[in-house]
Design an enzyme around this catalytic site. Structure first.
Site, PDB file in Angstrom:
ATOM      1  N   GLU A 110       0.822  -1.217   0.000  1.00 14.86           N
ATOM      2  CA  GLU A 110       0.000   0.000   0.000  1.00 14.86           C
ATOM      3  C   GLU A 110       0.853   1.263   0.000  1.00 14.86           C
ATOM      4  OE1 GLU A 110      -2.689  -0.114   3.326  1.00 14.86           O
ATOM      5  OE2 GLU A 110      -3.929  -1.685   2.426  1.00 14.86           O
ATOM      6  N   GLU A 138      -6.086  -7.461  -0.254  1.00 13.59           N
ATOM      7  CA  GLU A 138      -6.319  -7.290   1.191  1.00 13.59           C
ATOM      8  C   GLU A 138      -7.626  -6.535   1.407  1.00 13.59           C
ATOM      9  OE1 GLU A 138      -3.001  -5.736   3.726  1.00 13.59           O
ATOM     10  OE2 GLU A 138      -4.615  -4.550   4.646  1.00 13.59           O
TER      11      GLU A 138
HETATM   12  C1  IDC Z   1      -2.242  -3.419  10.705  1.00  7.37           C
HETATM   13  C2  IDC Z   1      -2.416  -4.510  11.742  1.00  7.37           C
HETATM   14  C3  IDC Z   1      -2.019  -3.980  13.097  1.00  7.37           C
HETATM   15  C4  IDC Z   1      -0.580  -3.467  13.018  1.00  7.37           C
HETATM   16  C5  IDC Z   1      -0.458  -2.438  11.904  1.00  7.37           C
HETATM   17  C6  IDC Z   1       0.979  -2.005  11.715  1.00  7.37           C
HETATM   18  O1  IDC Z   1      -3.752  -4.955  11.714  1.00  7.37           O
HETATM   19  O2  IDC Z   1      -2.113  -5.001  14.075  1.00  7.37           O
HETATM   20  O3  IDC Z   1      -0.234  -2.879  14.244  1.00  7.37           O
HETATM   21  O4  IDC Z   1      -0.911  -2.967  10.676  1.00  7.37           O
HETATM   22  O5  IDC Z   1       1.064  -0.875  10.907  1.00  7.37           O
HETATM   23  C7  IDC Z   1      -3.732  -2.025   6.022  1.00  7.37           C
HETATM   24  C8  IDC Z   1      -2.396  -2.646   6.012  1.00  7.37           C
HETATM   25  C9  IDC Z   1      -2.204  -3.610   7.146  1.00  7.37           C
HETATM   26  C10 IDC Z   1      -2.828  -3.075   8.420  1.00  7.37           C
HETATM   27  C11 IDC Z   1      -4.347  -3.002   8.192  1.00  7.37           C
HETATM   28  C12 IDC Z   1      -5.129  -2.535   9.408  1.00  7.37           C
HETATM   29  O6  IDC Z   1      -2.088  -3.260   4.780  1.00  7.37           O
HETATM   30  O7  IDC Z   1      -0.846  -3.817   7.331  1.00  7.37           O
HETATM   31  O8  IDC Z   1      -2.553  -3.967   9.448  1.00  7.37           O
HETATM   32  N1  IDC Z   1      -4.602  -2.130   7.049  1.00  7.37           N
HETATM   33  O9  IDC Z   1      -4.759  -1.246   9.775  1.00  7.37           O
HETATM   34  N2  IDC Z   1      -4.283  -1.269   5.093  1.00  7.37           N
HETATM   35  C13 IDC Z   1      -5.475  -0.845   5.521  1.00  7.37           C
HETATM   36  C14 IDC Z   1      -5.694  -1.393   6.769  1.00  7.37           C
END
Ligand code: IDC
Length: 329
Positions: A167, A254
């Site tokens: 992303e 995702e």
């Molecule tokens: C989030 C995890 C969280 C972690 C964080 C780190 O759920 O536990 O602490 O990342 O930055 C994304 C991302 C994905 C995110 C997720 C939720 O690709 O890595 O995971 N998210 O925030 N894009 C939109 C949402």
């Protein structure tokens, strides 16, 4: 004499039929073969449309224990998933470019790829660009090295898909992402010339409209579109639908059933609406995430310590929804 010959023939026939392989499950690698892209559609070896549906790990430095052969088998047998995504963060905790243990991360990826192969599933190797360095060009040389290694190692695997930047965000332009893709895709193509590559799009892989305006010219490239059902609604569905109508091959590598933080309430209504739309366009999708972290997006309850063989009672609301959604097909 001819009687004996006939008897022998019957015996041989019985042997051959009983050894005949059980027909492959109609959504697996042995059935579809190597995938490629035709117009906006992901297709199988016979050019028939394919929809992959599955689960992503959380970051493999945080939760490596969920990348094991039995877990992947459970995703297939219990959830009926046909794709498994392995999220290797570039930055943040134990990230590949952030002082993380590269050998150990690569070993985890290898375990996941081999488990997917054994279970006749597709697998996505995801270079999880997110925070700290949201522009993939920042780690361009590390990414080239990484994908050179991965594509060489898995050159003969029909089930491996490469996702080169999860992303991009914080204003990273589509032209920067294209520059990055033009550096990384040829590296992959050298070893795995026909593999499917997913390219992230600007603004946390939401701006597929930018890719429509100026797509890459390589074959077998798909563009990532990510959504979180609690945050992204009709406007984003329109964005995706428009891209699809404009012939852009999109892969939802995702999505979450909650808000974009990975937390907030589980949103069944919006999640169902999204899946209905994806089904109508035959778009593949992968749910975030396989772990027991106490956050809404996780599919395993935080009280459950099992790393495979989950029962329905081990699943969170999001996990149960995913289980029911995937088993409907
Ligand atoms: C989030 C995890 C969280 C972690 C964080 C780190 O759920 O536990 O602490 O990342 O930055 C994304 C991302 C994905 C995110 C997720 C939720 O690709 O890595 O995971 N998210 O925030 N894009 C939109 C949402």
């Amino acid at each position: 004499m001819s009687k004996i010959r006939n008897l022998l023939l019957v015996a041989v026939l019985i042997c051959v039929t009983s050894l005949a392989p059980i027909p492959a499950q109609a959504s697996s690698v042995s059935y579809y073969g190597a995938l490629h892209v035709r117009g906006a559609q992901l297709v199988d070896k016979n050019d028939h449309a394919v929809q992959l549906r599955g689960v992503s790990t959380h970051g493999i430095a945080w939760f490596p224990e969920y990348v094991n052969a039995k877990a992947v088998k459970s995703l297939k047998d219990t959830f009926h998933a046909n794709v498994f995504r392995i999220a290797c963060y570039t930055d943040e905790y134990g990230g590949y470019c952030n002082g993380g243990d590269k050998k150990s991360l690569e070993k985890t990826i290898d375990t996941g790829v081999k488990a997917a192969e054994k279970n006749d599933m597709y697998v996505i190797i995801d270079w999880h660009v997110l925070n700290e360095h949201p522009n993939p060009l920042d780690h361009k040389s590390a990414a080239k090295k990484f994908f050179k290694k991965m594509s060489k190692k898995y050159a003969k695997y029909d089930n491996v898909i490469y996702e080169i930047c999860n992303e991009p965000n914080s204003g990273t332009s589509w032209s920067d992402i294209k520059k990055y893709a033009k550096a990384v895709i040829p590296v992959i193509r050298k070893n795995a010339p026909d593999s499917v590559v997913i390219v992230g799009t600007p603004t946390w892989s939401q701006d597929v409209d930018k890719a429509v305006q100026s797509p890459l010219t390589y074959k077998n490239v798909m563009y990532a579109f990510h959504f979180y059902a609690g945050t992204h609604h009709d406007d984003y569905r329109k964005k995706l639908t428009d891209a699809y109508k404009n012939g852009l091959p999109v892969f939802v590598s995702e999505f979450g059933t909650c808000d974009a933080s990975g937390n907030g309430g589980f949103n069944k209504k919006e999640s169902d609406t999204w899946i209905e739309l994806l089904d109508s366009m035959n778009i593949s999708y992968v749910n975030w995430s396989l772990c027991n972290k106490a956050e809404t997006a996780s599919i395993i309850k935080s009280s459950c310590k099992k790393t495979s063989g989950w029962k329905k009672s081990d699943l969170t609301k999001s996990g149960k929804w995913l289980y029911e959604t995937l088993r409907k097909y």
